[in-house]
Design a protein around this motif. Structure first.
Motif, mmCIF file in Angstrom:
data_model
loop_
_atom_site.group_PDB
_atom_site.id
_atom_site.type_symbol
_atom_site.label_atom_id
_atom_site.label_comp_id
_atom_site.label_asym_id
_atom_site.label_seq_id
_atom_site.Cartn_x
_atom_site.Cartn_y
_atom_site.Cartn_z
ATOM 1 N N LYS A 16 -33.157 -2.125 -24.505
ATOM 2 C CA LYS A 16 -32.985 -1.145 -23.427
ATOM 3 C C LYS A 16 -34.344 -0.720 -22.874
ATOM 4 C CE LYS A 16 -31.168 3.339 -22.255
ATOM 5 N NZ LYS A 16 -30.937 4.655 -22.774
ATOM 6 N N ASP A 17 -35.291 -0.426 -23.754
ATOM 7 C CA ASP A 17 -36.631 -0.034 -23.306
ATOM 8 C C ASP A 17 -37.272 -1.141 -22.469
ATOM 9 O OD1 ASP A 17 -36.410 2.403 -24.583
ATOM 10 O OD2 ASP A 17 -37.646 1.823 -26.305
ATOM 11 N N HIS A 18 -37.107 -2.386 -22.905
ATOM 12 C CA HIS A 18 -37.684 -3.520 -22.189
ATOM 13 C C HIS A 18 -37.071 -3.655 -20.794
ATOM 14 C CE1 HIS A 18 -38.294 -7.801 -21.147
ATOM 15 N NE2 HIS A 18 -39.493 -7.550 -21.637
ATOM 16 N N ILE A 25 -33.097 -8.332 -16.620
ATOM 17 C CA ILE A 25 -32.764 -9.055 -17.851
ATOM 18 C C ILE A 25 -33.235 -10.489 -17.666
ATOM 19 C CG2 ILE A 25 -30.872 -9.899 -19.294
ATOM 20 C CD1 ILE A 25 -29.299 -7.394 -18.447
ATOM 21 N N ILE A 26 -34.034 -10.987 -18.597
ATOM 22 C CA ILE A 26 -34.594 -12.333 -18.472
ATOM 23 C C ILE A 26 -33.562 -13.401 -18.814
ATOM 24 C CG2 ILE A 26 -36.333 -13.924 -19.364
ATOM 25 C CD1 ILE A 26 -38.084 -11.441 -19.900
ATOM 26 N N ALA A 49 -27.056 -2.314 -22.655
ATOM 27 C CA ALA A 49 -28.249 -1.625 -22.139
ATOM 28 C C ALA A 49 -28.255 -1.645 -20.615
ATOM 29 C CB ALA A 49 -29.509 -2.285 -22.688
ATOM 30 N N GLY A 50 -27.891 -2.770 -20.024
ATOM 31 C CA GLY A 50 -27.841 -2.869 -18.566
ATOM 32 C C GLY A 50 -26.822 -1.926 -17.962
ATOM 33 N N VAL A 51 -25.666 -1.815 -18.596
ATOM 34 C CA VAL A 51 -24.637 -0.884 -18.114
ATOM 35 C C VAL A 51 -25.168 0.546 -18.197
ATOM 36 C CG1 VAL A 51 -22.371 0.101 -18.646
ATOM 37 C CG2 VAL A 51 -22.668 -2.377 -18.598
ATOM 38 N N GLU A 52 -25.772 0.870 -19.323
ATOM 39 C CA GLU A 52 -26.302 2.223 -19.500
ATOM 40 C C GLU A 52 -27.401 2.535 -18.477
ATOM 41 O OE1 GLU A 52 -28.271 4.844 -23.062
ATOM 42 O OE2 GLU A 52 -26.747 3.358 -23.576
ATOM 43 N N LEU A 53 -28.163 1.507 -18.086
ATOM 44 C CA LEU A 53 -29.234 1.693 -17.108
ATOM 45 C C LEU A 53 -28.742 1.503 -15.672
ATOM 46 C CD1 LEU A 53 -32.048 -0.142 -19.066
ATOM 47 C CD2 LEU A 53 -31.859 2.323 -18.640
ATOM 48 N N ASP A 54 -27.437 1.346 -15.528
ATOM 49 C CA ASP A 54 -26.786 1.260 -14.220
ATOM 50 C C ASP A 54 -27.159 0.009 -13.430
ATOM 51 O OD1 ASP A 54 -24.850 2.371 -12.553
ATOM 52 O OD2 ASP A 54 -26.350 3.332 -11.279
ATOM 53 N N TYR A 78 -32.602 -18.992 -32.431
ATOM 54 C CA TYR A 78 -33.467 -18.374 -31.419
ATOM 55 C C TYR A 78 -34.642 -17.702 -32.103
ATOM 56 C CZ TYR A 78 -30.296 -18.686 -27.377
ATOM 57 O OH TYR A 78 -29.544 -19.105 -26.341
ATOM 58 N N VAL A 79 -35.774 -17.791 -31.482
ATOM 59 C CA VAL A 79 -36.953 -17.104 -31.980
ATOM 60 C C VAL A 79 -36.935 -15.689 -31.414
ATOM 61 C CG1 VAL A 79 -39.475 -17.062 -31.940
ATOM 62 C CG2 VAL A 79 -38.251 -19.244 -32.052
ATOM 63 N N LYS A 80 -37.062 -14.732 -32.291
ATOM 64 C CA LYS A 80 -37.072 -13.337 -31.842
ATOM 65 C C LYS A 80 -38.392 -13.056 -31.133
ATOM 66 C CE LYS A 80 -33.948 -11.668 -35.342
ATOM 67 N NZ LYS A 80 -32.717 -11.455 -34.716
ATOM 68 N N VAL A 81 -38.293 -12.342 -30.025
ATOM 69 C CA VAL A 81 -39.463 -12.023 -29.216
ATOM 70 C C VAL A 81 -39.809 -10.556 -29.406
ATOM 71 C CG1 VAL A 81 -40.309 -11.904 -26.842
ATOM 72 C CG2 VAL A 81 -38.779 -13.749 -27.522
ATOM 73 N N ASP A 82 -41.081 -10.287 -29.538
ATOM 74 C CA ASP A 82 -41.528 -8.907 -29.659
ATOM 75 C C ASP A 82 -41.454 -8.255 -28.289
ATOM 76 O OD1 ASP A 82 -42.625 -6.514 -30.393
ATOM 77 O OD2 ASP A 82 -44.652 -7.293 -30.676
ATOM 78 N N LEU A 83 -40.608 -7.249 -28.164
ATOM 79 C CA LEU A 83 -40.374 -6.609 -26.871
ATOM 80 C C LEU A 83 -41.299 -5.434 -26.600
ATOM 81 C CD1 LEU A 83 -36.472 -6.634 -26.843
ATOM 82 C CD2 LEU A 83 -38.034 -8.217 -25.686
#
Length: 84
Positions: A16-18, A25-26, A49-54, A78-83
């Motif tokens: 959500k922060d990202h 959204i990438i 998160a996208g819904v919450e951020l409208d 999947y490789v986790k990415v540091d956000l």
């Protein structure tokens, strides 16, 4: 996981922060078509998160039902990415 519980986890908060910082959204949500709607099969944190951020639009990839097991198996690698 129930959406309310999912919103409490650390990954959701980072996602959500990202999205809030970048405005988008990438990676597309992976969805299947059910009747006249789409069901998210991978990308629930991004969706919630996208819904919450409208957000009004989401990048999606529509899967065929027979693709789901293969995609979900691949998603485990999947490789986790540091956000941060």
């Amino acid at each position: 996981m129930h959406p309310e519980n999912q919103r409490q986890n650390n990954l959701y908060k980072k996602v959500k922060d990202h999205i809030e910082k970048t405005g988008f959204i990438i990676n597309p949500l992976l969805v299947v078509e059910e009747e006249d709607k789409y069901k998210v099969v991978y990308g629930n944190n991004r969706y919630l998160a996208g819904v919450e951020l409208d957000l009004k639009e989401f990048p999606i990839k529509i899967l065929k039902n027979e693709e789901i097991p293969t995609i979900l198996e691949g998603a485990k690698t999947y490789v986790k990415v540091d956000l941060e």
